[in-house]
Design a protein around this motif. Structure first.
Motif, PDB file in Angstrom:
ATOM      1  N   ASN A 297       0.861  -1.184   0.000  1.00 17.59           N
ATOM      2  CA  ASN A 297       0.000   0.000   0.000  1.00 17.59           C
ATOM      3  C   ASN A 297       0.898   1.235   0.000  1.00 17.59           C
ATOM      4  OD1 ASN A 297      -1.741   2.086   0.510  1.00 17.59           O
ATOM      5  ND2 ASN A 297      -2.928   0.988   2.052  1.00 17.59           N
ATOM      6  N   PRO A 298       0.976   1.939  -1.142  1.00 17.46           N
ATOM      7  CA  PRO A 298       1.903   3.081  -1.246  1.00 17.46           C
ATOM      8  C   PRO A 298       1.543   4.234  -0.314  1.00 17.46           C
ATOM      9  CG  PRO A 298       0.518   2.911  -3.211  1.00 17.46           C
ATOM     10  CD  PRO A 298       0.216   1.715  -2.364  1.00 17.46           C
ATOM     11  N   ASP A 299       0.309   4.217   0.224  1.00 20.05           N
ATOM     12  CA  ASP A 299      -0.119   5.292   1.126  1.00 20.05           C
ATOM     13  C   ASP A 299       0.415   5.098   2.546  1.00 20.05           C
ATOM     14  OD1 ASP A 299      -1.541   6.332  -0.953  1.00 20.05           O
ATOM     15  OD2 ASP A 299      -3.423   5.353  -0.369  1.00 20.05           O
ATOM     16  N   LYS A 300       1.038   3.939   2.800  1.00 21.65           N
ATOM     17  CA  LYS A 300       1.514   3.658   4.157  1.00 21.65           C
ATOM     18  C   LYS A 300       3.027   3.502   4.197  1.00 21.65           C
ATOM     19  CE  LYS A 300      -2.740   1.452   5.762  1.00 21.65           C
ATOM     20  NZ  LYS A 300      -3.398   0.191   6.116  1.00 21.65           N
ATOM     21  N   GLN A 301       3.621   3.990   5.285  1.00 15.11           N
ATOM     22  CA  GLN A 301       5.061   3.838   5.515  1.00 15.11           C
ATOM     23  C   GLN A 301       5.315   2.405   5.988  1.00 15.11           C
ATOM     24  OE1 GLN A 301       7.546   6.504   5.437  1.00 15.11           O
ATOM     25  NE2 GLN A 301       8.973   4.809   5.697  1.00 15.11           N
ATOM     26  N   ALA A 302       6.023   1.615   5.162  1.00 19.10           N
ATOM     27  CA  ALA A 302       6.183   0.185   5.470  1.00 19.10           C
ATOM     28  C   ALA A 302       7.197  -0.052   6.583  1.00 19.10           C
ATOM     29  CB  ALA A 302       6.603  -0.560   4.220  1.00 19.10           C
TER      30      ALA A 302
END
Ligand code: PNS
Length: 160
Positions: free
Chosen positions: A39-44
Motif C-alpha cells: 500500500n503506497p499510502d503507508k510507511q512500510a
C-alpha cells in the motif's frame, strides 16, 4: 462449485484481528488466498517477503482449518490477482465506521473493475482497537505488543 475468496491487506505486520478474519473466512469459503499487497499510502515496516512468512507461521501456529494460501501481489490491480486464481469475492474485516468509510469506495471500484464482490466480516470485538499501525508505533517506542499480535510476530519484532 469451489468458492474462492481473497483476504487482501498490507499485513505490516499481521495482527490478531487479521488472524480472526482469516479464520472466519476459512470457515465460510472452500479456498482462501491471503494476499499481501503493497500500500503506497503507508510507511512500510516489514519487507513483503517477511510479512508473507509471518502470516504463514501465524496461520500454522493457530492451526486454522481450511485451504489457505498466502501470497504477495505487486504487479497490478488486486482484481487481476482475483481473476488469475478464479476468486469472485474479497473479504475484509470491519472494526468501526471509519473502516466502513475507508473500505466502501474500494469495494465499489473493485466490483466495477471486475465484478468482484466484497464481503465484510465483523471480527471479535476484543480486537476492535487493534491495527497494524498501532502495533508499529508501540513496537517502535519499545512497548509490549504481545496482546495484539500472533506469537511469531511478537518474537520477530523482539529480535529486530
Ligand atoms: O491493509 P490495507 O493497507 O488497508 O489494505 C489496502 C489494500 C492493499 C487492500 C488496498 O490498498 C488495495 O486493494 N490495493 C491494491 C491496488 C488496487 O487494486 N487498487 C484499486 C482498487 S481499490
Amino acid at each position: 462449485m469451489n468458492r474462492i475468496a481473497v483476504v487482501p491487506g498490507s499485513f505490516d505486520p499481521v495482527t490478531l484481528g487479521h488472524l480472526d478474519v482469516i479464520e472466519r473466512a476459512a470457515g465460510i469459503f472452500d479456498e482462501v488466498h491471503v494476499l499481501v499487497v503493497h500500500n503506497p499510502d503507508k510507511q512500510a515496516l516489514l519487507p513483503i517477503a517477511q510479512r508473507v512468512q509471518l502470516l504463514q507461521r501465524s496461520i500454522a501456529d493457530a492451526r486454522v482449518a481450511g485451504s489457505i494460501t498466502v501470497a504477495a501481489w505487486s504487479v497490478g490491480l488486486l482484481v487481476d490477482y482475483c481473476t488469475e486464481v478464479g476468486a469472485h469475492v474479497l473479504v475484509k474485516g470491519i472494526r468501526s465506521q471509519v473502516d466502513v468509510a475507508y473500505e466502501t469506495p474500494m469495494a465499489i471500484v473493485n466490483r466495477n473493475l471486475a465484478a468482484v464482490e466484497t464481503v465484510f466480516l465483523l471480527p471479535n470485538p476484543a480486537n476492535a482497537h487493534v491495527s497494524s499501525s498501532l502495533v508499529r508505533q508501540v513496537a517502535a517506542l519499545g512497548g509490549d505488543v504481545s496482546p495484539y499480535v500472533p506469537r511469531a510476530v511478537y518474537e520477530y519484532l523482539k529480535e529486530t
